[in-house]
Design an enzyme around this catalytic site. Structure first.
Site, PDB file in Angstrom:
ATOM      1  N   ARG A  70       0.785   1.535  -9.366  1.00  5.45           N
ATOM      2  CA  ARG A  70       2.150   2.035  -9.559  1.00  5.45           C
ATOM      3  C   ARG A  70       2.561   1.951 -11.033  1.00  5.45           C
ATOM      4  O   ARG A  70       3.227   2.852 -11.563  1.00  5.45           O
ATOM      5  CB  ARG A  70       3.116   1.214  -8.688  1.00  5.45           C
ATOM      6  CG  ARG A  70       4.545   1.689  -8.763  1.00  5.45           C
ATOM      7  CD  ARG A  70       5.402   1.037  -7.686  1.00  5.45           C
ATOM      8  NE  ARG A  70       6.753   1.545  -7.695  1.00  5.45           N
ATOM      9  CZ  ARG A  70       7.832   0.766  -7.837  1.00  5.45           C
ATOM     10  NH1 ARG A  70       7.698  -0.547  -7.955  1.00  5.45           N
ATOM     11  NH2 ARG A  70       9.033   1.307  -7.858  1.00  5.45           N
ATOM     12  N   HIS A  74       4.119   4.790 -13.471  1.00  5.91           N
ATOM     13  CA  HIS A  74       5.393   4.623 -14.168  1.00  5.91           C
ATOM     14  C   HIS A  74       5.223   4.709 -15.686  1.00  5.91           C
ATOM     15  O   HIS A  74       6.145   5.093 -16.392  1.00  5.91           O
ATOM     16  CB  HIS A  74       6.045   3.287 -13.774  1.00  5.91           C
ATOM     17  CG  HIS A  74       6.702   3.343 -12.425  1.00  5.91           C
ATOM     18  ND1 HIS A  74       7.796   2.575 -12.085  1.00  5.91           N
ATOM     19  CD2 HIS A  74       6.426   4.091 -11.332  1.00  5.91           C
ATOM     20  CE1 HIS A  74       8.158   2.852 -10.823  1.00  5.91           C
ATOM     21  NE2 HIS A  74       7.335   3.760 -10.348  1.00  5.91           N
ATOM     22  N   ASN A  99      11.873  -0.015 -12.384  1.00  2.00           N
ATOM     23  CA  ASN A  99      10.779  -0.863 -12.860  1.00  2.00           C
ATOM     24  C   ASN A  99      10.976  -2.345 -12.549  1.00  2.00           C
ATOM     25  O   ASN A  99      10.068  -3.153 -12.768  1.00  2.00           O
ATOM     26  CB  ASN A  99      10.572  -0.665 -14.366  1.00  2.00           C
ATOM     27  CG  ASN A  99       9.867   0.651 -14.657  1.00  2.00           C
ATOM     28  OD1 ASN A  99       9.142   1.171 -13.811  1.00  2.00           O
ATOM     29  ND2 ASN A  99      10.095   1.205 -15.833  1.00  2.00           N
ATOM     30  N   HIS A 199       0.844   5.559  -1.516  1.00  2.00           N
ATOM     31  CA  HIS A 199       1.734   4.768  -0.650  1.00  2.00           C
ATOM     32  C   HIS A 199       1.026   4.294   0.614  1.00  2.00           C
ATOM     33  O   HIS A 199       1.655   3.827   1.548  1.00  2.00           O
ATOM     34  CB  HIS A 199       3.010   5.565  -0.311  1.00  2.00           C
ATOM     35  CG  HIS A 199       3.932   5.687  -1.485  1.00  2.00           C
ATOM     36  ND1 HIS A 199       5.095   6.420  -1.467  1.00  2.00           N
ATOM     37  CD2 HIS A 199       3.859   5.164  -2.737  1.00  2.00           C
ATOM     38  CE1 HIS A 199       5.686   6.341  -2.640  1.00  2.00           C
ATOM     39  NE2 HIS A 199       4.953   5.591  -3.434  1.00  2.00           N
ATOM     40  N   THR A 260      -3.075   1.041   7.951  1.00  2.00           N
ATOM     41  CA  THR A 260      -4.036   0.219   7.182  1.00  2.00           C
ATOM     42  C   THR A 260      -3.343  -0.231   5.894  1.00  2.00           C
ATOM     43  O   THR A 260      -3.608   0.304   4.812  1.00  2.00           O
ATOM     44  CB  THR A 260      -5.300   1.043   6.808  1.00  2.00           C
ATOM     45  OG1 THR A 260      -4.865   2.285   6.224  1.00  2.00           O
ATOM     46  CG2 THR A 260      -6.175   1.351   8.000  1.00  2.00           C
TER      47      THR A 260
HETATM   48  C1  HEM Z   1       6.121  11.005  -5.184  1.00  2.00           C
HETATM   49  C2  HEM Z   1       7.055  10.319  -5.774  1.00  2.00           C
HETATM   50  C3  HEM Z   1       7.146   8.836  -5.652  1.00  2.00           C
HETATM   51  C4  HEM Z   1       8.239   8.104  -5.302  1.00  2.00           C
HETATM   52  C5  HEM Z   1       9.613   8.661  -4.983  1.00  2.00           C
HETATM   53  C6  HEM Z   1       7.844   6.729  -5.279  1.00  2.00           C
HETATM   54  C7  HEM Z   1       8.683   5.672  -4.977  1.00  2.00           C
HETATM   55  C8  HEM Z   1       8.273   4.394  -4.728  1.00  2.00           C
HETATM   56  C9  HEM Z   1       9.115   3.315  -4.325  1.00  2.00           C
HETATM   57  C10 HEM Z   1      10.628   3.408  -4.143  1.00  2.00           C
HETATM   58  C11 HEM Z   1       8.333   2.235  -4.117  1.00  2.00           C
HETATM   59  C12 HEM Z   1       8.784   0.863  -3.618  1.00  2.00           C
HETATM   60  C13 HEM Z   1       9.278   0.016  -4.724  1.00  2.00           C
HETATM   61  C14 HEM Z   1       9.890  -1.244  -4.183  1.00  2.00           C
HETATM   62  O1  HEM Z   1      10.987  -1.146  -3.631  1.00  2.00           O
HETATM   63  O2  HEM Z   1       9.290  -2.322  -4.314  1.00  2.00           O
HETATM   64  C15 HEM Z   1       6.989   2.611  -4.396  1.00  2.00           C
HETATM   65  C16 HEM Z   1       5.899   1.779  -4.291  1.00  2.00           C
HETATM   66  C17 HEM Z   1       4.637   2.126  -4.685  1.00  2.00           C
HETATM   67  N1  HEM Z   1       4.266   3.313  -5.272  1.00  2.00           N
HETATM   68 FE1  HEM Z   1       5.367   4.982  -5.393  1.00  2.00          FE
HETATM   69  N2  HEM Z   1       6.533   6.634  -5.612  1.00  2.00           N
HETATM   70  C18 HEM Z   1       6.052   7.903  -5.859  1.00  2.00           C
HETATM   71  C19 HEM Z   1       4.785   8.222  -6.289  1.00  2.00           C
HETATM   72  C20 HEM Z   1       3.797   7.306  -6.535  1.00  2.00           C
HETATM   73  C21 HEM Z   1       2.576   7.586  -7.245  1.00  2.00           C
HETATM   74  C22 HEM Z   1       2.229   8.919  -7.886  1.00  2.00           C
HETATM   75  C23 HEM Z   1       1.853   6.437  -7.247  1.00  2.00           C
HETATM   76  C24 HEM Z   1       0.520   6.145  -7.864  1.00  2.00           C
HETATM   77  C25 HEM Z   1      -0.387   7.042  -8.076  1.00  2.00           C
HETATM   78  C26 HEM Z   1       2.618   5.442  -6.524  1.00  2.00           C
HETATM   79  C27 HEM Z   1       2.177   4.184  -6.222  1.00  2.00           C
HETATM   80  C28 HEM Z   1       2.936   3.245  -5.546  1.00  2.00           C
HETATM   81  C29 HEM Z   1       2.404   1.971  -5.105  1.00  2.00           C
HETATM   82  C30 HEM Z   1       0.953   1.520  -5.178  1.00  2.00           C
HETATM   83  C31 HEM Z   1       3.482   1.264  -4.580  1.00  2.00           C
HETATM   84  C32 HEM Z   1       3.448  -0.145  -4.033  1.00  2.00           C
HETATM   85  C33 HEM Z   1       3.751  -1.074  -5.197  1.00  2.00           C
HETATM   86  C34 HEM Z   1       3.599  -2.549  -4.918  1.00  2.00           C
HETATM   87  O3  HEM Z   1       3.180  -2.932  -3.843  1.00  2.00           O
HETATM   88  O4  HEM Z   1       3.907  -3.304  -5.836  1.00  2.00           O
HETATM   89  N3  HEM Z   1       3.798   6.005  -6.145  1.00  2.00           N
HETATM   90  N4  HEM Z   1       6.965   3.921  -4.800  1.00  2.00           N
END
Ligand code: HEM
Length: 360
Positions: A70, A74, A99, A199, A260
């Site tokens: 993530r 970002h 962030n 996700h 998973t």
């Molecule tokens: C499509 C648009 C996207 C939106 C709106 C979005 C939004 C979010 C949000 C709101 C979270 C949760 C944050 C929290 O509350 O802790 C999240 C988690 C995450 N996102 Fe996205 N995201 C997007 C795209 C992506 C992309 C492109 C990637 C990586 C290639 C990504 C990887 C992740 C990962 C791995 C998590 C889990 C993070 C953790 O466990 O610390 N996301 N995302």
């Protein structure tokens, strides 16, 4: 005379060589492209040192992997992949709301990896590249998904909190907004669907989805309260976890992929097809025909998704990078190098002044 002429010819040839060499170096500096194996000669162990650091950290806390994936996203969406998300400071990107949920263990990993590479080859490997390598290593550790990382990014010296808010897509985005935002970052609708597959891993805090759980609180009925595109049973479960007044500082989290949760795989798409996408933005992939077709395709073919996911990560990692003589190689990933810190502060002041001027 013969000697003089041959000396003159030799000198002219040498001069021509120097000019050609300088011109090509200059061209490489200005228009250089990222390359796989970029550190092969200058820091041959860089990639393996970083990989070692990631797997050591993963053994202690597997959350480092989703954290790094993530964080790379970002980084790339704000000022390109220039390590700007890593900079400490009062008003830097990392202080911005989206962030705040980046994991400290992931920031620590970047420091550890940087220390390891600096020890072996000081001043060579950029923080932006370390993050790109570490994201790839995270995907490999969690799902055996891997790709070659073209490298040669240099580090930026600016990081502005408000830019994170205006560039990162929020979880409330609909299909059109998602496609448009990814297009701004040179990514196609297919790549947006591919990358959303990240996700399949990691966690979310309540605040990112509570609006979907408490839509009509005046009617004491689960269906009335739940976003109709979210599974009712899943919504009941989530309501037990998250109160309606959840905010960005609350620490309660839930895993994002019910099927998973700890594996980077294509099960995210199966979840989305069964109304188990946690965010409105996840479920939005079902609302537009072309996006839905991608969801179905990636659900049906795990290998295709994994290969294309890697290619999409490479594409994302190319966005707006600093190369050649632009930017710098930071010594400490959390701070710009001393020589550049004054000019960065002045630039920061000027940008803020300009913004205020625009607002008048
Ligand atoms: C499509 C648009 C996207 C939106 C709106 C979005 C939004 C979010 C949000 C709101 C979270 C949760 C944050 C929290 O509350 O802790 C999240 C988690 C995450 N996102 Fe996205 N995201 C997007 C795209 C992506 C992309 C492109 C990637 C990586 C290639 C990504 C990887 C992740 C990962 C791995 C998590 C889990 C993070 C953790 O466990 O610390 N996301 N995302």
């Amino acid at each position: 005379m013969a000697n003089y002429n041959s000396l003159r010819t030799k000198l002219t040839t040498m001069l021509k060589l120097v000019v050609v060499l300088s011109l090509s170096l200059l061209a490489a500096g200005v228009n250089g492209e990222l390359n796989v194996g970029f550190y092969q000669n200058t820091c041959p162990n860089a990639e393996s040192l970083i990989q070692q650091a990631v797997s050591d950290a993963f053994a202690n806390n597997s959350g480092v992997a989703p954290g790094l994936l993530r964080m790379h996203f970002h980084d790339c969406f704000v000022r390109g992949c220039d390590g700007s998300v890593l900079l400490d400071g009062n008003d830097t990107e990392k202080t911005s709301i989206p962030n705040l949920s980046l994991r400290s263990v992931a920031f620590d990993l970047i420091d550890d990896a940087k220390t390891a590479v600096e020890k072996e080859c000081p001043g060579i490997v950029s923080c932006a590249d370390i993050l790109a390598f570490a994201a790839r290593d995270s995907a490999n550790l969690t799902g055996g998904v891997t790709w070659d990382v073209p490298a040669g990014r240099r580090d930026g010296n600016m990081s502005i909190a408000s830019e994170a808010l205006t560039n990162l897509p929020p979880p409330s985005f609909n299909a059109t907004q998602l496609v448009d935002r990814f297009k701004e970052k040179n990514l196609t609708a297919e790549e947006m669907v591919l990358l959303s597959g990240a996700h399949t891993l990691g966690r979310s805090h309540c605040v990112s989805f509570t609006k979907r759980l408490y839509q009509n609180t005046s009617i004491p009925d689960s269906a009335a309260q739940t976003d109709p595109t979210l599974s009712l049973a899943y919504a009941d479960l989530l309501r037990n976890l998250c109160p309606s007044n959840s905010n960005a500082t609350d620490t309660v989290t839930t895993l994002m992929d019910l099927i998973t949760p700890n594996t980077l795989d294509n099960k995210y798409y199966l979840g989305v097809m069964n109304n188990l996408g946690l965010f409105k933005s996840d479920q939005a992939l079902m609302t537009q025909d072309d996006l839905l077709a991608f969801v179905q395709e990636f659900n049906a073919n795990a290998t295709e998704w994994a290969t294309k996911f890697g290619a999409a990560m490479v594409q994302m990692g190319r966005f707006d990078v600093l190369e050649g003589t632009n930017g710098e190689i930071r010594t400490n990933c959390r701070a710009v190098n001393a020589a550049n810190s004054n000019s960065a502060t002045v630039k920061n002041l000027l940008i803020n002044m300009y913004r205020n001027y625009e607002e008048w």
